[in-house]
Motif scaffolding. Structure first.
Motif, PDB file in Angstrom:
ATOM      1  N   LEU A 125       0.824  -1.204   0.000  1.00 54.29           N
ATOM      2  CA  LEU A 125       0.000   0.000   0.000  1.00 54.29           C
ATOM      3  C   LEU A 125       0.860   1.256   0.000  1.00 54.29           C
ATOM      4  O   LEU A 125       0.538   2.239  -0.660  1.00 54.29           O
ATOM      5  N   ALA A 126       1.973   1.224   0.733  1.00 51.35           N
ATOM      6  CA  ALA A 126       2.884   2.371   0.774  1.00 51.35           C
ATOM      7  C   ALA A 126       3.440   2.668  -0.616  1.00 51.35           C
ATOM      8  O   ALA A 126       3.566   3.832  -1.014  1.00 51.35           O
ATOM      9  N   VAL A 127       3.763   1.615  -1.361  1.00 45.10           N
ATOM     10  CA  VAL A 127       4.267   1.783  -2.727  1.00 45.10           C
ATOM     11  C   VAL A 127       3.194   2.418  -3.610  1.00 45.10           C
ATOM     12  O   VAL A 127       3.476   3.322  -4.403  1.00 45.10           O
ATOM     13  N   ALA A 128       1.955   1.956  -3.447  1.00 46.67           N
ATOM     14  CA  ALA A 128       0.848   2.504  -4.241  1.00 46.67           C
ATOM     15  C   ALA A 128       0.552   3.951  -3.868  1.00 46.67           C
ATOM     16  O   ALA A 128       0.354   4.805  -4.740  1.00 46.67           O
ATOM     17  N   LEU A 129       0.538   4.250  -2.572  1.00 47.50           N
ATOM     18  CA  LEU A 129       0.266   5.616  -2.116  1.00 47.50           C
ATOM     19  C   LEU A 129       1.364   6.578  -2.546  1.00 47.50           C
ATOM     20  O   LEU A 129       1.132   7.780  -2.684  1.00 47.50           O
ATOM     21  N   GLY A 130       2.564   6.030  -2.761  1.00 42.99           N
ATOM     22  CA  GLY A 130       3.683   6.858  -3.194  1.00 42.99           C
ATOM     23  C   GLY A 130       3.632   7.230  -4.660  1.00 42.99           C
ATOM     24  O   GLY A 130       4.553   7.871  -5.172  1.00 42.99           O
ATOM     25  N   GLY A 131       2.551   6.837  -5.338  1.00 44.57           N
ATOM     26  CA  GLY A 131       2.403   7.195  -6.746  1.00 44.57           C
ATOM     27  C   GLY A 131       3.090   6.235  -7.698  1.00 44.57           C
ATOM     28  O   GLY A 131       3.248   6.535  -8.884  1.00 44.57           O
ATOM     29  N   ASN A 132       3.503   5.072  -7.210  1.00 45.76           N
ATOM     30  CA  ASN A 132       4.177   4.085  -8.058  1.00 45.76           C
ATOM     31  C   ASN A 132       3.169   3.156  -8.721  1.00 45.76           C
ATOM     32  O   ASN A 132       2.165   2.796  -8.105  1.00 45.76           O
ATOM     33  N   SER A 133       3.467   2.780  -9.934  1.00 45.81           N
ATOM     34  CA  SER A 133       2.616   1.836 -10.636  1.00 45.81           C
ATOM     35  C   SER A 133       2.948   0.423 -10.195  1.00 45.81           C
ATOM     36  O   SER A 133       4.123   0.027 -10.180  1.00 45.81           O
ATOM     37  N   LEU A 134       1.942  -0.345  -9.818  1.00 42.02           N
ATOM     38  CA  LEU A 134       2.162  -1.728  -9.403  1.00 42.02           C
ATOM     39  C   LEU A 134       2.407  -2.640 -10.599  1.00 42.02           C
ATOM     40  O   LEU A 134       2.621  -3.841 -10.439  1.00 42.02           O
ATOM     41  N   GLY A 135       2.377  -2.051 -11.791  1.00 44.04           N
ATOM     42  CA  GLY A 135       2.667  -2.817 -13.002  1.00 44.04           C
ATOM     43  C   GLY A 135       4.135  -2.829 -13.355  1.00 44.04           C
ATOM     44  O   GLY A 135       4.546  -3.475 -14.319  1.00 44.04           O
ATOM     45  N   GLY A 136       4.959  -2.136 -12.565  1.00 42.06           N
ATOM     46  CA  GLY A 136       6.401  -2.118 -12.805  1.00 42.06           C
ATOM     47  C   GLY A 136       6.849  -0.915 -13.622  1.00 42.06           C
ATOM     48  O   GLY A 136       6.049  -0.099 -14.064  1.00 42.06           O
ATOM     49  N   GLY A 137       8.152  -0.805 -13.782  1.00 38.54           N
ATOM     50  CA  GLY A 137       8.712   0.304 -14.561  1.00 38.54           C
ATOM     51  C   GLY A 137       9.205   1.436 -13.679  1.00 38.54           C
ATOM     52  O   GLY A 137       9.849   1.202 -12.665  1.00 38.54           O
ATOM     53  N   LYS A 138       8.889   2.663 -14.075  1.00 43.35           N
ATOM     54  CA  LYS A 138       9.361   3.836 -13.334  1.00 43.35           C
ATOM     55  C   LYS A 138       8.854   3.805 -11.898  1.00 43.35           C
ATOM     56  O   LYS A 138       7.726   3.411 -11.637  1.00 43.35           O
ATOM     57  N   PHE A 139       9.705   4.259 -11.010  1.00 41.66           N
ATOM     58  CA  PHE A 139       9.343   4.225  -9.597  1.00 41.66           C
ATOM     59  C   PHE A 139       9.903   5.442  -8.878  1.00 41.66           C
ATOM     60  O   PHE A 139      10.808   6.118  -9.365  1.00 41.66           O
ATOM     61  N   SER A 140       9.344   5.699  -7.710  1.00 42.21           N
ATOM     62  CA  SER A 140       9.809   6.788  -6.854  1.00 42.21           C
ATOM     63  C   SER A 140      10.055   6.229  -5.466  1.00 42.21           C
ATOM     64  O   SER A 140       9.113   5.892  -4.749  1.00 42.21           O
ATOM     65  N   LEU A 141      11.321   6.128  -5.111  1.00 45.78           N
ATOM     66  CA  LEU A 141      11.683   5.600  -3.800  1.00 45.78           C
ATOM     67  C   LEU A 141      11.174   6.517  -2.694  1.00 45.78           C
ATOM     68  O   LEU A 141      10.611   6.045  -1.690  1.00 45.78           O
ATOM     69  N   LEU A 142      11.329   7.817  -2.872  1.00 45.73           N
ATOM     70  CA  LEU A 142      10.873   8.774  -1.866  1.00 45.73           C
ATOM     71  C   LEU A 142       9.355   8.757  -1.746  1.00 45.73           C
ATOM     72  O   LEU A 142       8.806   8.956  -0.662  1.00 45.73           O
ATOM     73  N   GLY A 143       8.674   8.500  -2.865  1.00 47.14           N
ATOM     74  CA  GLY A 143       7.217   8.397  -2.833  1.00 47.14           C
ATOM     75  C   GLY A 143       6.762   7.255  -1.947  1.00 47.14           C
ATOM     76  O   GLY A 143       5.809   7.392  -1.169  1.00 47.14           O
ATOM     77  N   SER A 144       7.452   6.116  -2.031  1.00 54.00           N
ATOM     78  CA  SER A 144       7.113   4.957  -1.197  1.00 54.00           C
ATOM     79  C   SER A 144       7.360   5.261   0.279  1.00 54.00           C
ATOM     80  O   SER A 144       6.585   4.839   1.151  1.00 54.00           O
ATOM     81  N   VAL A 145       8.444   5.989   0.564  1.00 53.76           N
ATOM     82  CA  VAL A 145       8.750   6.369   1.947  1.00 53.76           C
ATOM     83  C   VAL A 145       7.654   7.272   2.501  1.00 53.76           C
ATOM     84  O   VAL A 145       7.178   7.083   3.629  1.00 53.76           O
ATOM     85  N   ILE A 146       7.223   8.234   1.692  1.00 51.81           N
ATOM     86  CA  ILE A 146       6.133   9.133   2.105  1.00 51.81           C
ATOM     87  C   ILE A 146       4.853   8.334   2.319  1.00 51.81           C
ATOM     88  O   ILE A 146       4.097   8.574   3.267  1.00 51.81           O
ATOM     89  N   GLY A 147       4.610   7.352   1.445  1.00 50.06           N
ATOM     90  CA  GLY A 147       3.433   6.493   1.581  1.00 50.06           C
ATOM     91  C   GLY A 147       3.450   5.717   2.887  1.00 50.06           C
ATOM     92  O   GLY A 147       2.414   5.557   3.546  1.00 50.06           O
ATOM     93  N   ALA A 148       4.633   5.246   3.292  1.00 50.20           N
ATOM     94  CA  ALA A 148       4.760   4.508   4.548  1.00 50.20           C
ATOM     95  C   ALA A 148       4.437   5.402   5.746  1.00 50.20           C
ATOM     96  O   ALA A 148       3.721   5.000   6.670  1.00 50.20           O
ATOM     97  N   TYR A 149       4.954   6.625   5.720  1.00 50.10           N
ATOM     98  CA  TYR A 149       4.666   7.562   6.814  1.00 50.10           C
ATOM     99  C   TYR A 149       3.188   7.957   6.823  1.00 50.10           C
ATOM    100  O   TYR A 149       2.607   8.187   7.893  1.00 50.10           O
ATOM    101  N   THR A 150       2.580   8.029   5.651  1.00 50.57           N
ATOM    102  CA  THR A 150       1.152   8.358   5.573  1.00 50.57           C
ATOM    103  C   THR A 150       0.306   7.280   6.243  1.00 50.57           C
ATOM    104  O   THR A 150      -0.631   7.577   6.997  1.00 50.57           O
ATOM    105  N   ILE A 151       0.641   6.017   5.971  1.00 42.05           N
ATOM    106  CA  ILE A 151      -0.102   4.902   6.573  1.00 42.05           C
ATOM    107  C   ILE A 151       0.026   4.913   8.091  1.00 42.05           C
ATOM    108  O   ILE A 151      -0.956   4.760   8.817  1.00 42.05           O
TER     109      ILE A 151
END
Length: 351
Positions: free
Chosen positions: A271-297
């Motif tokens: 969920l943190a990866v998804a909330l970070g704006g990352n596509s669960l289909g793979g490809g481009k990603f944002s590591l900082l987005g996932s971190v922000i998603g984790a703190y949001t949860i």
């Protein structure tokens, strides 16, 4: 006015805007119901407060989210075994430090040996998942379902079905705090993992390789990239992160509780990866987005606790808020909003 419009468009167009906006929104909602949410005090030389609790408790999830981001980006799948791998890592570490006993008041073996063994156990679990996905071409969810199901049983076998307690003050420091340092130790561990991973991805070609393989693994092979190895390494790295997170979680409770360490954290990591704006289909990603998603949860969970919501009801409220946040980041919703805006402007001109 035009400059302001351009600035707003640039600001809202950045990839991290929505994850940051959602995090700030969750935090600011506490001003209405819990005015003391942002109060920070010092007790026994350690910082205390709701906001400190968010930063501290999110550390385990941040570490998992970093590994999950790599797996999602490279394979377009998720590793649902990370919670169980945390349990295995904690069990291995406590078993070695306790020398096979149930409760000890001093280490029976060197501390670093237990830590190294736990991390190695996490890596081996990740390699097992990576082999099934990369080499055997098994669907990621099916491949990782094996350890998801058997992982806690393996941890139980290691600890002989009992909770192993390590009642040594130095063992508790990784999950609590170091004397003289007011900030909880897990915060530094999470920060170290994020920084090292970020540098590794940005200063080497690994980040580009992961994105390329995630976008099109066949095309990447034609370019000379060993997609099988990249996917395998991504799962091994995810196992490493799960091992480190398991050490922190075990240190928090100074024991190996196979049934509860990392329980349901795999879902929060995805969920943190998804909330970070990352596509669960793979490809481009944002590591900082996932971190922000984790703190949001974690901020959402702590907020609900602070508002007096019972633990049994929290998943319901959490699910509703998460659906809203994910919907706000949906590309389809953006398209609908754009069409509505275009239609509104056209209607206004006709009028």
């Amino acid at each position: 006015m035009n400059r302001m419009t351009v600035f707003v468009k640039k600001l809202t167009g950045t990839r991290l805007f929505l994850p940051l906006f959602c995090l700030v929104l969750v935090l600011l909602s506490n001003l209405i119901k819990t005015p003391t949410f942002f109060q920070v005090t010092i007790k026994n030389g350690v910082l205390y407060g709701y906001i400190i609790d968010v930063i501290n408790r999110a550390s385990d999830l941040v570490i998992l989210a970093v590994g999950m981001t790599m797996v999602v980006a490279a394979s377009g799948g998720t590793d649902i075994s990370v919670g169980a791998v945390m349990s295995v890592a904690g069990a291995v570490c406590c078993y070695i430090l306790a020398g096979g006993q149930q409760t000890v008041n001093e280490f029976q073996n060197p501390y670093l040996l237990g830590v190294a063994a736990a991390v190695l156990a996490g890596i081996l679990c990740g390699c097992f998942n990576g082999y099934l996905v990369a080499k055997m071409k098994i669907q990621p969810m099916v491949a990782t379902l094996i350890l998801f199901t058997a992982g806690r049983g393996i941890a139980q076998l290691i600890t002989r079905g009992q909770i192993t307690y390590i009642r040594v003050e130095s063992y508790k420091m990784l999950g609590a705090s170091i004397p003289g340092i007011p900030v909880p130790t897990p915060v530094f561990v999470a920060l170290l993992v994020v920084v090292l991973t970020y540098v590794l991805l940005k200063k080497t070609t690994l980040g580009l390789y992961v994105q390329t393989v995630g976008i099109n693994s066949r095309a990447s092979r034609l370019m000379g990239i060993k997609s099988t190895m990249i996917i395998f390494l991504s799962y091994a790295f995810c196992g490493l992160c799960a091992g480190v997170s398991g050490l922190v979680a075990s240190s928090r409770i100074y024991s190996a509780d196979a049934n509860n360490i990392g329980l349901n954290l795999e879902l929060d990591a995805i969920l943190a990866v998804a909330l970070g704006g990352n596509s669960l289909g793979g490809g481009k990603f944002s590591l900082l987005g996932s971190v922000i998603g984790a703190y949001t949860i974690q901020a959402l969970s702590t907020t609900l606790y602070a508002m007096g919501v019972s633990p049994d009801q929290i998943p319901v409220y959490k699910a509703v808020v998460v659906v809203i946040i994910v919907a706000l980041q949906s590309t389809e919703l953006k398209k609908m909003a754009k069409k509505f805006q275009t239609g509104y402007k056209a209607g206004k001109k006709v009028a």
